[in-house]
Write a protein that holds these residues in place. Structure first.
Motif, PDB file in Angstrom:
ATOM      1  N   THR A  85      -7.803  -3.848   2.681  1.00  0.00           N
ATOM      2  CA  THR A  85      -6.458  -3.559   3.179  1.00  0.00           C
ATOM      3  C   THR A  85      -5.406  -4.268   2.328  1.00  0.00           C
ATOM      4  O   THR A  85      -4.399  -3.671   1.950  1.00  0.00           O
ATOM      5  CB  THR A  85      -6.324  -3.988   4.653  1.00  0.00           C
ATOM      6  N   SER A  86      -5.653  -5.526   1.994  1.00  0.00           N
ATOM      7  CA  SER A  86      -4.663  -6.255   1.200  1.00  0.00           C
ATOM      8  C   SER A  86      -4.597  -5.754  -0.246  1.00  0.00           C
ATOM      9  O   SER A  86      -3.532  -5.733  -0.844  1.00  0.00           O
ATOM     10  CB  SER A  86      -4.961  -7.753   1.224  1.00  0.00           C
ATOM     11  N   GLU A  89      -2.932  -2.029  -0.181  1.00  0.00           N
ATOM     12  CA  GLU A  89      -1.748  -1.907   0.649  1.00  0.00           C
ATOM     13  C   GLU A  89      -0.629  -1.146  -0.062  1.00  0.00           C
ATOM     14  O   GLU A  89      -0.209  -1.501  -1.158  1.00  0.00           O
ATOM     15  CB  GLU A  89      -1.259  -3.303   1.022  1.00  0.00           C
ATOM     16  N   GLY A  90      -0.178  -0.079   0.568  1.00  0.00           N
ATOM     17  CA  GLY A  90       0.957   0.677   0.065  1.00  0.00           C
ATOM     18  C   GLY A  90       0.675   1.593  -1.109  1.00  0.00           C
ATOM     19  O   GLY A  90       1.592   2.147  -1.685  1.00  0.00           O
ATOM     20  N   LYS A  91      -0.571   1.768  -1.491  1.00  0.00           N
ATOM     21  CA  LYS A  91      -0.862   2.666  -2.608  1.00  0.00           C
ATOM     22  C   LYS A  91      -2.191   3.357  -2.374  1.00  0.00           C
ATOM     23  O   LYS A  91      -3.048   2.869  -1.663  1.00  0.00           O
ATOM     24  CB  LYS A  91      -0.881   1.910  -3.938  1.00  0.00           C
ATOM     25  N   LYS A  92      -2.331   4.501  -2.991  1.00  0.00           N
ATOM     26  CA  LYS A  92      -3.584   5.233  -2.915  1.00  0.00           C
ATOM     27  C   LYS A  92      -4.427   4.790  -4.105  1.00  0.00           C
ATOM     28  O   LYS A  92      -4.147   5.132  -5.241  1.00  0.00           O
ATOM     29  CB  LYS A  92      -3.328   6.735  -2.957  1.00  0.00           C
ATOM     30  N   GLU A 119      -7.100   5.574   2.768  1.00  0.00           N
ATOM     31  CA  GLU A 119      -6.706   6.672   1.890  1.00  0.00           C
ATOM     32  C   GLU A 119      -6.988   6.366   0.418  1.00  0.00           C
ATOM     33  O   GLU A 119      -6.195   6.705  -0.466  1.00  0.00           O
ATOM     34  CB  GLU A 119      -5.237   7.038   2.098  1.00  0.00           C
TER      35      GLU A 119
END
Length: 130
Positions: A85-86, A89-92, A119
């Motif tokens: 998750t870290s 985070e914020g990108k595919k 994702e």
């Protein structure tokens, strides 16, 4: 009478050739480092027909004695979701699974499911048939 030598020694040092060499070395190491598959734990990868080299963003390794590492950092099974998750985070992103061929499939499915929920594209590292 002033005596001067006919050949003057130039004391200036030209750095232009040195910077060219350093620039070429930098490019060489940047290109070759992207093809190295980092894996902190030794695993015996399964074989497959097509074994393409892909650019790795996140690598998850599981050994046959069920030791886990994420990007060469050894973690426990419970910490994998937090690490992924870290990192994603914020990108595919791209997650490459280096899983020993003796590990039961349920562990592969579990980590692949976590990456899919985030994702990320999931790939399984293999070695070509010999």
């Amino acid at each position: 009478m002033a005596l001067q030598s006919k050949h003057k020694v130039n004391t200036a040092f030209s750095m232009s050739s040195m910077t060219d060499i350093i620039f070429l070395l930098l490019i060489f190491f940047m290109l070759t480092s992207s093809f190295i598959t980092p894996s902190g734990l030794p695993v015996n990868l399964p074989s497959s027909e097509s074994s393409d080299i892909i650019m790795q963003e996140v690598t998850v390794t599981v050994t046959k004695d069920l030791k886990y590492s994420v990007n060469d950092r050894i973690v426990s099974r419970e910490e994998i979701k937090g690490e992924l998750t870290s990192l994603l985070e914020g990108k595919k992103g791209q997650v490459v699974l280096h899983i020993d061929k003796e590990v039961p499939v349920e562990y592969l499915v579990e980590i692949g499911g976590i990456a899919a929920l985030l994702e990320a594209n999931v790939s399984i590292a293999t070695r070509p048939y010999q």
